[in-house]
Motif scaffolding. Structure first.
Motif, PDB file in Angstrom:
ATOM      1  N   GLY A   1       0.691  -1.186  -0.131  1.00  0.00           N
ATOM      2  CA  GLY A   1      -0.069  -0.004  -0.039  1.00  0.00           C
ATOM      3  C   GLY A   1       0.900   1.214  -0.058  1.00  0.00           C
ATOM      4  N   PHE A   2       0.106   2.387  -0.206  1.00  0.00           N
ATOM      5  CA  PHE A   2       0.836   3.579  -0.116  1.00  0.00           C
ATOM      6  C   PHE A   2       1.389   3.995   1.199  1.00  0.00           C
ATOM      7  CE2 PHE A   2       0.882   8.379   0.486  1.00  0.00           C
ATOM      8  CZ  PHE A   2       1.539   8.804  -0.985  1.00  0.00           C
ATOM      9  N   GLY A   3       2.651   4.263   1.069  1.00  0.00           N
ATOM     10  CA  GLY A   3       3.488   4.661   2.307  1.00  0.00           C
ATOM     11  C   GLY A   3       3.970   3.728   3.193  1.00  0.00           C
ATOM     12  N   VAL A   4       3.892   2.406   2.561  1.00  0.00           N
ATOM     13  CA  VAL A   4       4.237   1.255   3.324  1.00  0.00           C
ATOM     14  C   VAL A   4       5.919   1.239   3.557  1.00  0.00           C
ATOM     15  CG1 VAL A   4       4.451  -0.429   1.485  1.00  0.00           C
ATOM     16  CG2 VAL A   4       3.535  -1.226   3.797  1.00  0.00           C
ATOM     17  N   GLY A   5       6.452   1.885   2.512  1.00  0.00           N
ATOM     18  CA  GLY A   5       8.067   1.731   2.594  1.00  0.00           C
ATOM     19  C   GLY A   5       8.700   0.944   1.372  1.00  0.00           C
ATOM     20  N   LYS A   6       7.909   1.127   0.364  1.00  0.00           N
ATOM     21  CA  LYS A   6       8.562   0.389  -0.937  1.00  0.00           C
ATOM     22  C   LYS A   6       9.453   0.955  -1.632  1.00  0.00           C
ATOM     23  CE  LYS A   6       4.575   0.840  -3.015  1.00  0.00           C
ATOM     24  NZ  LYS A   6       3.620   1.604  -1.799  1.00  0.00           N
ATOM     25  N   THR A   7       9.507   2.360  -1.576  1.00  0.00           N
ATOM     26  CA  THR A   7      10.431   3.216  -2.110  1.00  0.00           C
ATOM     27  C   THR A   7      11.815   3.305  -1.259  1.00  0.00           C
ATOM     28  OG1 THR A   7       8.899   4.819  -3.164  1.00  0.00           O
ATOM     29  CG2 THR A   7      11.093   5.687  -2.906  1.00  0.00           C
ATOM     30  N   THR A   8      11.429   3.208   0.189  1.00  0.00           N
ATOM     31  CA  THR A   8      12.462   3.124   1.118  1.00  0.00           C
ATOM     32  C   THR A   8      13.244   1.791   0.896  1.00  0.00           C
ATOM     33  OG1 THR A   8      11.108   4.443   2.338  1.00  0.00           O
ATOM     34  CG2 THR A   8      13.039   3.151   3.557  1.00  0.00           C
TER      35      THR A   8
ATOM     36  N   ASP B   1      13.308  -4.019   8.663  1.00  0.00           N
ATOM     37  CA  ASP B   1      13.407  -2.430   8.494  1.00  0.00           C
ATOM     38  C   ASP B   1      13.558  -1.859   7.227  1.00  0.00           C
ATOM     39  OD1 ASP B   1      13.846   0.459   8.743  1.00  0.00           O
ATOM     40  OD2 ASP B   1      14.709   0.392  10.750  1.00  0.00           O
ATOM     41  N   ALA B   2      12.800  -1.444   6.470  1.00  0.00           N
ATOM     42  CA  ALA B   2      12.908  -0.901   4.890  1.00  0.00           C
ATOM     43  C   ALA B   2      14.203  -0.153   4.980  1.00  0.00           C
ATOM     44  CB  ALA B   2      11.949  -0.589   4.596  1.00  0.00           C
ATOM     45  N   ARG B   3      14.547   0.727   5.813  1.00  0.00           N
ATOM     46  CA  ARG B   3      15.569   1.781   6.083  1.00  0.00           C
ATOM     47  C   ARG B   3      17.040   1.082   5.908  1.00  0.00           C
ATOM     48  NH1 ARG B   3      13.327   4.782  10.823  1.00  0.00           N
ATOM     49  NH2 ARG B   3      13.417   2.776  11.421  1.00  0.00           N
TER      50      ARG B   3
ATOM     51  N   ASN C   1       6.977  -4.178   7.673  1.00  0.00           N
ATOM     52  CA  ASN C   1       7.904  -2.960   7.995  1.00  0.00           C
ATOM     53  C   ASN C   1       7.530  -2.268   9.297  1.00  0.00           C
ATOM     54  OD1 ASN C   1       9.785  -1.445   7.456  1.00  0.00           O
ATOM     55  ND2 ASN C   1       8.497   0.230   6.134  1.00  0.00           N
ATOM     56  N   GLU C   2       8.346  -2.224  10.168  1.00  0.00           N
ATOM     57  CA  GLU C   2       8.285  -1.664  11.323  1.00  0.00           C
ATOM     58  C   GLU C   2       8.469  -0.273  11.687  1.00  0.00           C
ATOM     59  OE1 GLU C   2      10.404  -4.683  14.000  1.00  0.00           O
ATOM     60  OE2 GLU C   2       8.282  -5.571  14.063  1.00  0.00           O
ATOM     61  N   PHE C   3       7.183   0.354  11.840  1.00  0.00           N
ATOM     62  CA  PHE C   3       7.377   1.812  12.244  1.00  0.00           C
ATOM     63  C   PHE C   3       7.358   2.165  13.570  1.00  0.00           C
ATOM     64  CE2 PHE C   3       5.932   1.506   7.786  1.00  0.00           C
ATOM     65  CZ  PHE C   3       6.422   2.739   7.054  1.00  0.00           C
ATOM     66  N   GLU C   4       8.074   2.972  14.123  1.00  0.00           N
ATOM     67  CA  GLU C   4       8.005   3.136  15.513  1.00  0.00           C
ATOM     68  C   GLU C   4       6.654   3.780  16.107  1.00  0.00           C
ATOM     69  OE1 GLU C   4      10.211   4.463  13.736  1.00  0.00           O
ATOM     70  OE2 GLU C   4      12.136   3.733  14.005  1.00  0.00           O
TER      71      GLU C   4
ATOM     72  N   ASP D   1       8.465   2.475  -8.653  1.00  0.00           N
ATOM     73  CA  ASP D   1       9.970   2.627  -8.384  1.00  0.00           C
ATOM     74  C   ASP D   1      10.850   1.513  -8.909  1.00  0.00           C
ATOM     75  OD1 ASP D   1       9.680   4.633  -6.355  1.00  0.00           O
ATOM     76  OD2 ASP D   1       8.885   2.851  -5.152  1.00  0.00           O
TER      77      ASP D   1
HETATM   78  N1  GDP Z   1       9.985   4.912  10.977  1.00  0.00           N
HETATM   79  C1  GDP Z   1      10.137   4.390   9.748  1.00  0.00           C
HETATM   80  N2  GDP Z   1       9.645   4.829   8.720  1.00  0.00           N
HETATM   81  C2  GDP Z   1       9.822   4.406   7.419  1.00  0.00           C
HETATM   82  C3  GDP Z   1      10.240   2.980   7.408  1.00  0.00           C
HETATM   83  N3  GDP Z   1      10.139   2.760   6.123  1.00  0.00           N
HETATM   84  C4  GDP Z   1       9.657   3.713   5.467  1.00  0.00           C
HETATM   85  N4  GDP Z   1       9.518   4.832   6.326  1.00  0.00           N
HETATM   86  C5  GDP Z   1       8.980   6.382   6.022  1.00  0.00           C
HETATM   87  O1  GDP Z   1       7.647   6.091   5.625  1.00  0.00           O
HETATM   88  C6  GDP Z   1       7.412   7.118   4.501  1.00  0.00           C
HETATM   89  C7  GDP Z   1       6.746   6.058   3.389  1.00  0.00           C
HETATM   90  O2  GDP Z   1       7.769   5.328   2.991  1.00  0.00           O
HETATM   91  P1  GDP Z   1       7.835   5.133   1.251  1.00  0.00           P
HETATM   92  O3  GDP Z   1       8.985   4.239   0.953  1.00  0.00           O
HETATM   93  O4  GDP Z   1       8.033   6.379   0.430  1.00  0.00           O
HETATM   94  O5  GDP Z   1       6.517   4.233   0.847  1.00  0.00           O
HETATM   95  P2  GDP Z   1       5.897   3.976  -0.417  1.00  0.00           P
HETATM   96  O6  GDP Z   1       4.868   4.722  -0.798  1.00  0.00           O
HETATM   97  O7  GDP Z   1       5.556   2.409  -0.069  1.00  0.00           O
HETATM   98  O8  GDP Z   1       6.983   3.969  -1.371  1.00  0.00           O
HETATM   99  C8  GDP Z   1       8.750   7.715   4.131  1.00  0.00           C
HETATM  100  O9  GDP Z   1       8.819   8.926   4.984  1.00  0.00           O
HETATM  101  C9  GDP Z   1       9.925   6.826   4.825  1.00  0.00           C
HETATM  102  O10 GDP Z   1      10.939   7.568   5.229  1.00  0.00           O
HETATM  103  C10 GDP Z   1      10.448   2.307   8.630  1.00  0.00           C
HETATM  104  O11 GDP Z   1      10.773   1.115   8.590  1.00  0.00           O
HETATM  105  N5  GDP Z   1      10.446   2.963   9.781  1.00  0.00           N
END
Ligand code: GDP
Ligand code: MG
Lengths: 128, 217
Positions: B28-35, B176-178, B146-149, B76
């Motif tokens: 989904g949107f914002g899940v961390g794919k690009t990251t 942790d996608a980062r 993907n674990e978001f705090e 991406d």
């Molecule tokens: N805290 C945290 N933030 C993350 C993580 N992965 C991605 N983010 C943040 O979540 C936001 C959305 O990530 P993005 O990769 O753009 O999502 P996409 O829409 O799936 O491509 C960005 O601001 C990232 O920096 C993670 O594992 N932990």
């Protein structure tokens, strides 16, 4: 990446642009996938392309070639528009599509094992 | 296809022993794919666009694009070059939005892919249903949480499995996608799973498992 800014944009841009780029064509004549690899041919035609876009493509596809998606992203064009452009360049004997490689079957254990081994050997992953 | 001899120089292009493979990263949107793509790609992730209409039908033809209904979907695109004793391989990563209306792009995206990673954000678990369902019947996939705090509650991967009705043989793990190690670990996990499927050590589609769960009917 193109010099005039990021190759991506959230703004889809003027819709007339694709027509100009593809000279009115609406579909690619050659079937290709997003990951199809294009190669620049050592033909005079490849040295004689005129548009900046075509020159960029010729450059990208030298040597080992380049995937359609990567070309599209570098040009900052939608994949579909890029396919039409590439198709024209194939017709002009500038490019060719790399034939599917033997031993690249995604269900072949040897192929998968090779990729897995490659992933484990990535520079900063060795020993983990 | 042009024949090499068509060119007066008579030379073949430089031999390209490069073998390509690809992995789809969906969610989904914002899940961390690009990251995730950024963490492991050797190039800055590029974004390509595919055209679609609001009706969600594939625009295989640019005619009609002038209509106001046309929009684009961003994908991406990253790459990892792997050197193996035998040859050079390039692993492409395609990050794609998981919404139902983008599904039409997935056939091209997933064609020839060795597998998929479905990224999950536990705050929006439901976003993962569509991609899980799509890949379940097509190719090996793993689920990466993907674990978001910011999440109020940290789900155990097995809880995610239950909530999403993921068959028992499909790996589910936290990431942790980062983090490059973590992201590369997800890919490694996918390859191990795809290999197990290819060798018949586990079921590709896990029909028995799905039936056993009995929840999808
Ligand atoms: N805290 C945290 N933030 C993350 C993580 N992965 C991605 N983010 C943040 O979540 C936001 C959305 O990530 P993005 O990769 O753009 O999502 P996409 O829409 O799936 O491509 C960005 O601001 C990232 O920096 C993670 O594992 N932990
Ligand atoms: Mg993104």
């Amino acid at each position: 990446m193109a010099g005039e800014g990021p190759a991506w944009s959230t703004d889809p841009g003027p819709v007339v642009r694709p027509y100009a780029l593809t000279r009115g064509r609406t579909r690619p004549a050659h079937a290709m996938r997003m990951h199809s690899r294009l190669l620049t041919l050592p033909s005079p035609a490849a040295r004689q392309v005129v548009t900046p876009e075509a020159r960029r493509v010729v450059q990208l596809c030298r040597g080992h070639g380049c995937a359609v998606a990567e070309i599209a992203a570098t040009l900052g064009r939608p994949v579909h528009v890029t396919k039409i452009l590439l198709s024209d360049l194939i017709d002009s004997n500038v490019l060719m599509i790399q034939p599917a490689e033997d031993g690249a079957d995604p269900t072949d254990p040897n192929f998968l094992g090779e990729i897995l081994a490659g992933l484990r050997r990535l520079p900063d992953r060795a020993g983990t | 296809m042009p024949v090499y001899d068509d060119s007066p120089t008579g030379q073949a292009p430089e031999p390209a022993p490069t073998v390509d493979a690809k992995i789809v990263i969906a969610g989904g949107f914002g899940v961390g794919k690009t990251t995730l793509v950024k963490s492991v790609s050797e190039i800055t992730p590029l974004t390509t666009e595919e055209t679609l209409t609001s009706a969600g039908t594939e625009v295989d033809d640019l005619a009609g694009i002038e209509a106001k209904t046309a929009t684009t979907v961003a994908m991406d695109f990253g790459r990892i070059t792997l050197t193996t004793p035998r040859r050079q391989m390039v692993l492409y990563l395609y990050g794609t939005p998981g919404q139902e209306r983008f599904l039409f792009t997935w056939d091209d995206l997933s064609y020839g892919a060795i597998g998929a990673v479905v990224l999950v954000d536990t705050r929006r678990l439901a976003d993962a249903f569509v991609p899980v369902e799509f890949f379940e019947h097509r190719m090996p996939f793993v689920v990466a949480v993907n674990e978001f705090e910011g999440a109020l509650y940290r789900y155990h991967p097995e809880e995610v499995r239950t909530a999403l009705e993921i068959p028992p043989d499909v790996p589910v793990r936290a990431c942790d996608a980062r983090d490059r190690h973590s992201a590369a670990g997800v890919l490694e996990h996918l390859l191990m799973h795809a290999l197990a499927v290819a060798e018949g050590r586990t079921h590709r589609r896990s029909l028995t498992a799905t039936t056993a769960l009995g929840a999808r009917t």
